[in-house]
Write a protein that holds these residues in place. Structure first.
Motif, PDB file in Angstrom:
ATOM      1  N   ARG A   1       3.932   4.272  -7.474  1.00 11.47           N
ATOM      2  CA  ARG A   1       3.413   3.693  -8.718  1.00 11.47           C
ATOM      3  C   ARG A   1       2.875   4.791  -9.636  1.00 11.47           C
ATOM      4  O   ARG A   1       3.143   4.798 -10.849  1.00 11.47           O
ATOM      5  CB  ARG A   1       2.292   2.686  -8.421  1.00 11.47           C
ATOM      6  CG  ARG A   1       1.675   2.079  -9.697  1.00 11.47           C
ATOM      7  CD  ARG A   1       0.366   1.382  -9.418  1.00 11.47           C
ATOM      8  NE  ARG A   1      -0.691   2.292  -9.022  1.00 11.47           N
ATOM      9  CZ  ARG A   1      -1.442   2.989  -9.872  1.00 11.47           C
ATOM     10  NH1 ARG A   1      -1.225   2.896 -11.178  1.00 11.47           N
ATOM     11  NH2 ARG A   1      -2.384   3.789  -9.443  1.00 11.47           N
ATOM     12  N   LYS A   2       2.132   5.723  -9.066  1.00 10.62           N
ATOM     13  CA  LYS A   2       1.555   6.807  -9.857  1.00 10.62           C
ATOM     14  C   LYS A   2       2.648   7.693 -10.456  1.00 10.62           C
ATOM     15  O   LYS A   2       2.557   8.117 -11.614  1.00 10.62           O
ATOM     16  CB  LYS A   2       0.602   7.645  -8.999  1.00 10.62           C
ATOM     17  CG  LYS A   2      -0.660   6.892  -8.596  1.00 10.62           C
ATOM     18  CD  LYS A   2      -1.559   7.753  -7.710  1.00 10.62           C
ATOM     19  CE  LYS A   2      -2.835   7.005  -7.336  1.00 10.62           C
ATOM     20  NZ  LYS A   2      -3.711   7.823  -6.456  1.00 10.62           N
TER      21      LYS A   2
ATOM     22  N   CYS B   1       2.258  -5.812 -10.677  1.00 11.86           N
ATOM     23  CA  CYS B   1       2.546  -4.372 -10.620  1.00 11.86           C
ATOM     24  C   CYS B   1       2.334  -3.651 -11.944  1.00 11.86           C
ATOM     25  O   CYS B   1       3.211  -2.936 -12.430  1.00 11.86           O
ATOM     26  CB  CYS B   1       3.960  -4.119 -10.112  1.00 11.86           C
ATOM     27  SG  CYS B   1       4.235  -4.701  -8.442  1.00 11.86           S
TER      28      CYS B   1
ATOM     29  N   LYS C   1       0.814  -1.222   0.000  1.00 11.97           N
ATOM     30  CA  LYS C   1       0.000   0.000   0.000  1.00 11.97           C
ATOM     31  C   LYS C   1       0.848   1.273   0.000  1.00 11.97           C
ATOM     32  O   LYS C   1       0.532   2.226  -0.728  1.00 11.97           O
ATOM     33  CB  LYS C   1      -0.932  -0.015   1.214  1.00 11.97           C
ATOM     34  CG  LYS C   1      -2.317  -0.557   0.950  1.00 11.97           C
ATOM     35  CD  LYS C   1      -3.140   0.394   0.100  1.00 11.97           C
ATOM     36  CE  LYS C   1      -4.596  -0.012   0.042  1.00 11.97           C
ATOM     37  NZ  LYS C   1      -5.379   0.917  -0.829  1.00 11.97           N
TER      38      LYS C   1
ATOM     39  N   GLU D   1       1.822   2.950  -3.438  1.00 11.43           N
ATOM     40  CA  GLU D   1       0.841   3.422  -4.421  1.00 11.43           C
ATOM     41  C   GLU D   1       1.231   4.780  -4.995  1.00 11.43           C
ATOM     42  O   GLU D   1       1.117   5.012  -6.210  1.00 11.43           O
ATOM     43  CB  GLU D   1      -0.551   3.497  -3.782  1.00 11.43           C
ATOM     44  CG  GLU D   1      -1.635   4.085  -4.664  1.00 11.43           C
ATOM     45  CD  GLU D   1      -1.923   3.267  -5.918  1.00 11.43           C
ATOM     46  OE1 GLU D   1      -2.690   3.754  -6.768  1.00 11.43           O
ATOM     47  OE2 GLU D   1      -1.371   2.152  -6.062  1.00 11.43           O
TER      48      GLU D   1
ATOM     49  N   LYS E   1      -2.806   0.025 -12.981  1.00  8.52           N
ATOM     50  CA  LYS E   1      -3.778  -0.488 -12.012  1.00  8.52           C
ATOM     51  C   LYS E   1      -3.311  -0.161 -10.601  1.00  8.52           C
ATOM     52  O   LYS E   1      -2.110  -0.044 -10.360  1.00  8.52           O
ATOM     53  CB  LYS E   1      -3.945  -2.002 -12.166  1.00  8.52           C
ATOM     54  CG  LYS E   1      -4.529  -2.429 -13.502  1.00  8.52           C
ATOM     55  CD  LYS E   1      -4.626  -3.953 -13.576  1.00  8.52           C
ATOM     56  CE  LYS E   1      -5.195  -4.383 -14.924  1.00  8.52           C
ATOM     57  NZ  LYS E   1      -5.267  -5.869 -15.028  1.00  8.52           N
ATOM     58  N   PRO E   2      -4.228  -0.045  -9.665  1.00  9.79           N
ATOM     59  CA  PRO E   2      -3.827   0.207  -8.264  1.00  9.79           C
ATOM     60  C   PRO E   2      -2.857  -0.861  -7.779  1.00  9.79           C
ATOM     61  O   PRO E   2      -2.945  -2.022  -8.176  1.00  9.79           O
ATOM     62  CB  PRO E   2      -5.164   0.146  -7.502  1.00  9.79           C
ATOM     63  CG  PRO E   2      -6.195   0.486  -8.520  1.00  9.79           C
ATOM     64  CD  PRO E   2      -5.700  -0.080  -9.816  1.00  9.79           C
ATOM     65  N   ILE E   3      -1.949  -0.491  -6.911  1.00  8.52           N
ATOM     66  CA  ILE E   3      -0.909  -1.389  -6.439  1.00  8.52           C
ATOM     67  C   ILE E   3      -1.498  -2.623  -5.759  1.00  8.52           C
ATOM     68  O   ILE E   3      -0.907  -3.716  -5.798  1.00  8.52           O
ATOM     69  CB  ILE E   3       0.048  -0.657  -5.462  1.00  8.52           C
ATOM     70  CG1 ILE E   3       1.258  -1.526  -5.131  1.00  8.52           C
ATOM     71  CG2 ILE E   3      -0.685  -0.245  -4.196  1.00  8.52           C
ATOM     72  CD1 ILE E   3       2.215  -1.705  -6.263  1.00  8.52           C
ATOM     73  N   ASP E   4      -2.689  -2.492  -5.143  1.00 11.91           N
ATOM     74  CA  ASP E   4      -3.289  -3.621  -4.435  1.00 11.91           C
ATOM     75  C   ASP E   4      -4.368  -4.325  -5.251  1.00 11.91           C
ATOM     76  O   ASP E   4      -5.191  -5.059  -4.703  1.00 11.91           O
ATOM     77  CB  ASP E   4      -3.853  -3.179  -3.090  1.00 11.91           C
ATOM     78  CG  ASP E   4      -4.922  -2.109  -3.232  1.00 11.91           C
ATOM     79  OD1 ASP E   4      -5.040  -1.525  -4.331  1.00 11.91           O
ATOM     80  OD2 ASP E   4      -5.637  -1.840  -2.242  1.00 11.91           O
ATOM     81  N   ASP E   5      -4.374  -4.119  -6.570  1.00  9.87           N
ATOM     82  CA  ASP E   5      -5.303  -4.838  -7.431  1.00  9.87           C
ATOM     83  C   ASP E   5      -5.025  -6.335  -7.316  1.00  9.87           C
ATOM     84  O   ASP E   5      -3.957  -6.812  -7.712  1.00  9.87           O
ATOM     85  CB  ASP E   5      -5.128  -4.376  -8.882  1.00  9.87           C
ATOM     86  CG  ASP E   5      -5.969  -5.190  -9.848  1.00  9.87           C
ATOM     87  OD1 ASP E   5      -7.185  -5.036  -9.835  1.00  9.87           O
ATOM     88  OD2 ASP E   5      -5.380  -6.011 -10.601  1.00  9.87           O
TER      89      ASP E   5
ATOM     90  N   ARG F   1       4.278   5.714 -13.244  1.00  9.43           N
ATOM     91  CA  ARG F   1       3.396   5.696 -14.415  1.00  9.43           C
ATOM     92  C   ARG F   1       3.468   7.021 -15.171  1.00  9.43           C
ATOM     93  O   ARG F   1       3.547   7.034 -16.411  1.00  9.43           O
ATOM     94  CB  ARG F   1       1.950   5.428 -13.983  1.00  9.43           C
ATOM     95  CG  ARG F   1       0.958   5.392 -15.150  1.00  9.43           C
ATOM     96  CD  ARG F   1      -0.470   5.363 -14.651  1.00  9.43           C
ATOM     97  NE  ARG F   1      -0.796   6.549 -13.872  1.00  9.43           N
ATOM     98  CZ  ARG F   1      -1.945   6.736 -13.225  1.00  9.43           C
ATOM     99  NH1 ARG F   1      -2.859   5.788 -13.216  1.00  9.43           N
ATOM    100  NH2 ARG F   1      -2.163   7.850 -12.544  1.00  9.43           N
TER     101      ARG F   1
END
Length: 310
Positions: free
Chosen positions: A33-34, A273, A27, A30, A277-281, A37
């Motif tokens: 990750r953004k 990853c 979590k 996240e 997509k959200p990190i916790d998908d 991206r």
């Protein structure tokens, strides 16, 4: 002696571990990750834009339409894809270092690593894949499952000669201990018209099963051992494995008490990853889990943990 976990039990343990142990670890990533991206999007979009500009340039500047320049737009598109892949894999490996010990614990005695595999010489020595002189490894799992030692190796193997470089194998290689003791070398490869052996020490051997012969070539230094190992049951399992793993071709080698299986695929196996997509998908992690299970099931599939014939 501890009771072996069933696949249903392992699946439940993984799903529980995902919610209780993995999600809390990932979590906090996240926001990263953004950012990753956004950076990957800018770099990739820049290469795509450059490709468009170079494609349109000959309409306005005629002297730019040389053969050398005509390849540049395609090169930029390749770089766009590679740059996205680079950012994604770097972020993925950072997350995997956090969570793979938890994932592997669901399977028992299994460990994950990436990038380096010192036992790779067995793939060259066994001739289970074509000759190569360069390799890059991705995910590597090593350990014991149902009392069988195994290595699961994801890699890309290439051969370079002069200026030419080609990929000779990309996919999954599985090395498993055999319950049968033998001191011979036998290879099973997809059928070829000329039946060319990969080694002078291995001779083409014709088996009695006509259907199997149409689909595969067998090369061995011990025809008696080869017929002992390649039983009718093994032939059926090998044919069915192509469907089970969704591959067009499969090769394997009995190499001095080891069974080595080559499953070619262009898919990035054990991938997680996604940057979009959200990190916790959860879906991507569950897919990775099922991919690991599908490899472990080879031990059951070929009955390697039983002291009976294949």
């Amino acid at each position: 002696m501890a009771t072996e976990k069933t696949y249903t039990q392992m699946r439940k343990e993984f799903y529980d571990s995902f919610e209780k142990k993995i999600v809390p670890k990932i979590k906090p990533f996240e926001a990263e990750r953004k950012k990753t991206r956004a950076l990957a999007t800018r770099v990739s979009a820049g290469f795509v834009l450059l490709s468009i500009i170079l494609s349109l340039a000959p309409l306005f500047v005629p002297f730019t339409s040389s053969d050398n320049n005509s390849n540049l737009p395609m090169l930029c598109l390749v770089l766009a894809w590679l740059s996205w892949y680079f950012f994604k894999k770097n972020f993925e490996n950072k997350i995997k270092k956090q969570i793979m010990p938890i994932v592997c614990a669901c399977f028992g005695n299994l460990k994950w690593s990436e990038g380096s595999y010192p036992g790779g010489h067995v793939f060259k020595d066994s001739y289970v894949i074509p000759t190569y002189n360069s390799v890059s490894y991705d995910d590597i799992f090593q350990g014991v499952y149902k009392d069988v030692h195994l290595d699961i190796v994801e890699g890309r193997f290439t051969y370079k000669s002069g200026k030419n470089k080609s990929t000779v194998f990309q996919g999954i290689l599985v090395k498993l201990d055999m319950n049968k003791k033998f001191n011979s070398h036998t290879i099973i490869k997809p059928d070829s018209m000329l039946h060319m052996s990969p080694s002078r020490s291995l001779k083409h051997t014709v088996l009695e099963d006509v259907k199997f012969e149409k689909n595969y070539d067998v090369f061995t230094n011990d025809p008696v051992d080869a017929r002992y190992l390649i039983t009718p049951s093994f032939m059926v399992r090998l044919n069915n494995m192509k469907t089970a793993f969704g591959v067009n071709k499969v090769s394997c080698a009995f190499h001095y008490n080891k069974l080595i299986i080559a499953l070619p695929t262009n898919k990035d196996v054990f991938s997680i990853c996604s940057l979009v997509k959200p990190i916790d998908d959860s879906k991507q992690y569950y897919i990775m889990y099922e991919e690991i299970v599908s490899i472990l099931k080879l031990i059951d599939y070929f009955k390697l943990n039983q002291n009976i014939g294949l």
